[in-house]
Design a protein around this motif. Sequence first.
Motif, PDB file in Angstrom:
ATOM      1  N   SER A 135      78.728  35.334  46.331  1.00  0.00           N
ATOM      2  CA  SER A 135      77.444  34.885  45.778  1.00  0.00           C
ATOM      3  C   SER A 135      76.920  33.619  46.440  1.00  0.00           C
ATOM      4  O   SER A 135      75.710  33.424  46.548  1.00  0.00           O
ATOM      5  CB  SER A 135      77.573  34.660  44.269  1.00  0.00           C
ATOM      6  N   GLY A 136      77.805  32.757  46.907  1.00  0.00           N
ATOM      7  CA  GLY A 136      77.361  31.512  47.514  1.00  0.00           C
ATOM      8  C   GLY A 136      76.981  31.623  48.975  1.00  0.00           C
ATOM      9  O   GLY A 136      76.466  30.656  49.566  1.00  0.00           O
ATOM     10  N   ASP A 137      77.214  32.793  49.578  1.00  0.00           N
ATOM     11  CA  ASP A 137      76.899  32.969  50.996  1.00  0.00           C
ATOM     12  C   ASP A 137      75.396  33.130  51.214  1.00  0.00           C
ATOM     13  O   ASP A 137      74.662  33.626  50.350  1.00  0.00           O
ATOM     14  CB  ASP A 137      77.629  34.191  51.561  1.00  0.00           C
ATOM     15  N   LEU A 138      74.974  32.751  52.404  1.00  0.00           N
ATOM     16  CA  LEU A 138      73.575  32.844  52.772  1.00  0.00           C
ATOM     17  C   LEU A 138      73.158  34.310  52.912  1.00  0.00           C
ATOM     18  O   LEU A 138      73.839  35.098  53.559  1.00  0.00           O
ATOM     19  CB  LEU A 138      73.352  32.102  54.090  1.00  0.00           C
ATOM     20  N   ALA A 139      72.028  34.676  52.277  1.00  0.00           N
ATOM     21  CA  ALA A 139      71.518  36.045  52.363  1.00  0.00           C
ATOM     22  C   ALA A 139      70.312  36.137  53.284  1.00  0.00           C
ATOM     23  O   ALA A 139      70.146  37.108  54.016  1.00  0.00           O
ATOM     24  CB  ALA A 139      71.133  36.562  50.977  1.00  0.00           C
ATOM     25  N   THR A 140      69.469  35.109  53.258  1.00  0.00           N
ATOM     26  CA  THR A 140      68.240  35.163  54.042  1.00  0.00           C
ATOM     27  C   THR A 140      67.724  33.755  54.309  1.00  0.00           C
ATOM     28  O   THR A 140      67.975  32.832  53.527  1.00  0.00           O
ATOM     29  CB  THR A 140      67.152  35.989  53.307  1.00  0.00           C
ATOM     30  N   VAL A 141      67.050  33.604  55.420  1.00  0.00           N
ATOM     31  CA  VAL A 141      66.343  32.360  55.726  1.00  0.00           C
ATOM     32  C   VAL A 141      64.863  32.711  55.783  1.00  0.00           C
ATOM     33  O   VAL A 141      64.415  33.420  56.691  1.00  0.00           O
ATOM     34  CB  VAL A 141      66.800  31.744  57.062  1.00  0.00           C
ATOM     35  N   ILE A 142      64.114  32.263  54.772  1.00  0.00           N
ATOM     36  CA  ILE A 142      62.694  32.590  54.671  1.00  0.00           C
ATOM     37  C   ILE A 142      61.887  31.369  55.088  1.00  0.00           C
ATOM     38  O   ILE A 142      62.023  30.297  54.493  1.00  0.00           O
ATOM     39  CB  ILE A 142      62.310  33.006  53.239  1.00  0.00           C
ATOM     40  N   GLY A 164      62.712  26.675  57.410  1.00  0.00           N
ATOM     41  CA  GLY A 164      63.518  27.798  56.942  1.00  0.00           C
ATOM     42  C   GLY A 164      64.208  27.486  55.633  1.00  0.00           C
ATOM     43  O   GLY A 164      65.008  26.547  55.546  1.00  0.00           O
ATOM     44  N   CYS A 165      63.927  28.262  54.592  1.00  0.00           N
ATOM     45  CA  CYS A 165      64.554  28.062  53.284  1.00  0.00           C
ATOM     46  C   CYS A 165      65.806  28.925  53.188  1.00  0.00           C
ATOM     47  O   CYS A 165      65.748  30.147  53.352  1.00  0.00           O
ATOM     48  CB  CYS A 165      63.583  28.432  52.168  1.00  0.00           C
ATOM     49  N   GLU A 166      66.930  28.292  52.900  1.00  0.00           N
ATOM     50  CA  GLU A 166      68.208  28.992  52.792  1.00  0.00           C
ATOM     51  C   GLU A 166      68.349  29.582  51.386  1.00  0.00           C
ATOM     52  O   GLU A 166      68.522  28.858  50.413  1.00  0.00           O
ATOM     53  CB  GLU A 166      69.363  28.041  53.081  1.00  0.00           C
ATOM     54  N   ILE A 167      68.280  30.896  51.311  1.00  0.00           N
ATOM     55  CA  ILE A 167      68.390  31.609  50.031  1.00  0.00           C
ATOM     56  C   ILE A 167      69.710  32.370  50.014  1.00  0.00           C
ATOM     57  O   ILE A 167      69.993  33.160  50.920  1.00  0.00           O
ATOM     58  CB  ILE A 167      67.218  32.591  49.833  1.00  0.00           C
ATOM     59  N   THR A 168      70.520  32.142  48.982  1.00  0.00           N
ATOM     60  CA  THR A 168      71.841  32.763  48.896  1.00  0.00           C
ATOM     61  C   THR A 168      71.790  34.082  48.128  1.00  0.00           C
ATOM     62  O   THR A 168      70.795  34.419  47.492  1.00  0.00           O
ATOM     63  CB  THR A 168      72.827  31.821  48.182  1.00  0.00           C
ATOM     64  N   HIS A 169      72.917  34.811  48.173  1.00  0.00           N
ATOM     65  CA  HIS A 169      73.044  36.036  47.376  1.00  0.00           C
ATOM     66  C   HIS A 169      72.862  35.715  45.899  1.00  0.00           C
ATOM     67  O   HIS A 169      72.211  36.461  45.163  1.00  0.00           O
ATOM     68  CB  HIS A 169      74.409  36.678  47.629  1.00  0.00           C
ATOM     69  N   GLU A 170      73.438  34.600  45.439  1.00  0.00           N
ATOM     70  CA  GLU A 170      73.301  34.230  44.033  1.00  0.00           C
ATOM     71  C   GLU A 170      71.850  33.914  43.678  1.00  0.00           C
ATOM     72  O   GLU A 170      71.379  34.287  42.597  1.00  0.00           O
ATOM     73  CB  GLU A 170      74.168  33.020  43.699  1.00  0.00           C
ATOM     74  N   ALA A 177      69.411  26.588  48.709  1.00  0.00           N
ATOM     75  CA  ALA A 177      70.503  25.729  49.159  1.00  0.00           C
ATOM     76  C   ALA A 177      70.013  24.553  49.988  1.00  0.00           C
ATOM     77  O   ALA A 177      70.694  23.528  50.084  1.00  0.00           O
ATOM     78  CB  ALA A 177      71.504  26.557  49.970  1.00  0.00           C
ATOM     79  N   GLY A 178      68.846  24.678  50.600  1.00  0.00           N
ATOM     80  CA  GLY A 178      68.301  23.619  51.445  1.00  0.00           C
ATOM     81  C   GLY A 178      67.522  24.211  52.597  1.00  0.00           C
ATOM     82  O   GLY A 178      67.384  25.429  52.726  1.00  0.00           O
ATOM     83  N   TYR A 179      66.985  23.335  53.442  1.00  0.00           N
ATOM     84  CA  TYR A 179      66.244  23.781  54.618  1.00  0.00           C
ATOM     85  C   TYR A 179      67.201  23.956  55.795  1.00  0.00           C
ATOM     86  O   TYR A 179      68.070  23.115  56.042  1.00  0.00           O
ATOM     87  CB  TYR A 179      65.147  22.776  54.983  1.00  0.00           C
ATOM     88  N   VAL A 237      63.428  16.733  48.986  1.00  0.00           N
ATOM     89  CA  VAL A 237      62.998  17.598  47.874  1.00  0.00           C
ATOM     90  C   VAL A 237      64.097  17.898  46.866  1.00  0.00           C
ATOM     91  O   VAL A 237      63.808  18.362  45.756  1.00  0.00           O
ATOM     92  CB  VAL A 237      62.414  18.933  48.392  1.00  0.00           C
ATOM     93  N   LEU A 238      65.363  17.670  47.196  1.00  0.00           N
ATOM     94  CA  LEU A 238      66.470  17.935  46.280  1.00  0.00           C
ATOM     95  C   LEU A 238      67.151  16.629  45.889  1.00  0.00           C
ATOM     96  O   LEU A 238      67.592  15.869  46.742  1.00  0.00           O
ATOM     97  CB  LEU A 238      67.498  18.870  46.920  1.00  0.00           C
ATOM     98  N   GLU A 239      67.234  16.398  44.575  1.00  0.00           N
ATOM     99  CA  GLU A 239      67.851  15.179  44.065  1.00  0.00           C
ATOM    100  C   GLU A 239      68.619  15.516  42.790  1.00  0.00           C
ATOM    101  O   GLU A 239      68.024  15.910  41.786  1.00  0.00           O
ATOM    102  CB  GLU A 239      66.783  14.121  43.782  1.00  0.00           C
TER     103      GLU A 239
END
Length: 592
Positions: free
Chosen positions: A176-183, A194-200, A418-420, A430-432
């Motif tokens: 679930s924590g692995d990267l699924a897509t970079v949008i 690039g937004c790092e979107i995980t399986h979770e 997860a981050g850029y 953007v994340l705090e």
Amino acid sequence: MREFSVPAQVTIAGSANLTETLFSRAAEEPGRTVFRRKDGAGWRDVSAREFGDEVARVAEGLVAAGIEPGDRVALMSRTRYEWTVADYAIWTAGAVTVPIYETSSASQIQWIIGDSGAKAMFVESDEHEKAVASVRDDLPELAHVWRIDAPPSRPSGEGDEAVGADLDERRASRTSGDLATVIYTSGTTGRPKGCEITHENLLATARNTIEGALTEVFGLSEGSTLLFLPLAHVFARLIEVGCVEAGVVLGHTPDLTDLVGDLESFRPTFLLAVPRVFEKVYNGAEQKAAADGKGRIFRIAADTAIDYSRAASPGLGLRLKHAVFDRLVYTKLRAAVGGRVTHAVSGGAALGERLGHFFNGVGITILEGYGLTETTAPIAVNLPSDNRIGTVGKPIPGTSVRIADDGEVLAKGPNIFAGYWHNEEATKQVLEDGWFHTGDIGELDGDGYLKITGRKKELIVTAGGKNVAPGPLEDRLRAHPLVSQCLVVGDGRKFIGCLITLDPEAIEPWKEEHGKSSLSAAELAEDPDLVREIDAAVAETNASVSRAEAIKKYRILANDFTEETGHLTPTLKVKRNVVLKDFADEIEALYS
């Protein structure tokens, strides 16, 4: 500081990934229809087993081509069934999908492929292949380019079993924590990130939203929808995943010119679209009525639908009036989208309150939601059981929303990215402490309903020190049938101004009706009758704000903003910085 949280309805196991549901369904319910593919004038059912077999076949081809776990594979195509097959095949091979809008330029392709380090790529057309070829020398890591309708094939003969075994291992290796897509963001204010979107991210958002909050809308095993939004956009992507997870029948159509015909033949039970699509449906119906000499009847019917929706308890007279127009007008509008749609979800931009009430009164409840690429689409969404038009609803299950002291909307939950990609500095901005800073300004009421009132970075500060959010003004003005796009300006100026473009589909019938068919676009922008119409639209828009926020002067442009001119994103948002640059002279003329 106000905060509101909604408990999660579904939690995601650490070992879960996006391929589990499709293969378990293929094994347990092989004959179940999960997709419908366009076949001539009709649609052909695709079973769970057929979909699973096609995904596995492409995934084995990817493995045989040397795609390793974690490798990025780009996907550039219109919305079609093969897009979803390729997407799930990439995940099945353990890789990461990098979607690219099919309208992207060669320089945009070069940036996304180069930044993501994609090792392979799917394209749809000759034009796509030529665009990639023109920048291929600058992309040394790009080893393969395949046509989406001719993907890498499974190896034959010796080694078949080894590839199959490796495929099972690949699937199981992703958690679930692995990267699924970079949008990549659409870049309305600069170079896409690039937004790092995980399986979770995708699983938790889909299951909590679709299987939880919006179960009634999606209908689960009995529901169906026709997807026409670009799958490179996070909203459409979440719907793809949500339909696979929930077993909702999904269809694809890439050709918006025949959307009405596809809706009539597919007959979906719900729709998903951006506000501009709903504006087009309304404007198109109004134009058709005017062309048939029934413009006045349509306007009365529209006002009746809006009054009916707004009324907490419609009186007998309003109910009778509504019933008459339901037979004369509203049934035809519902038939135009297949006849079975009762709900639609709107996202990607703000939906005008008047438009929301109109469709609700017609019998199609539009549930407005709000989110960003970084939040895997929704942060909040309205529900059928309590749809508060004018808001974007409560936070989705598992998500918390907070309003900072400066009015900025913050969000926290399993939907937060997860981050850029390779951009730690931008991520820190953007994340705090797990809270994502959306950049939007909003309000939370006592029941937890969120209302977006502006964009932090787009706030206009006039010379008099007045803060003006352009979004609400633009949304209200764009609701006029003749207006296609608009851009409110006035930063550092004495008053608020606006650039306005005309809707090409609406303006031709108007010209014919008013005997002005011979007028050029430039002449039309100066025509007194047209200016009177736009004056009225601006006056109605100004009625919703204070005098200091009102549009004092505007300029009608000869040509519309389009994606081809570089002024719109693929999801039809105005690229504010590009328009400000390209039309600097027109803006200056407002204040000269």
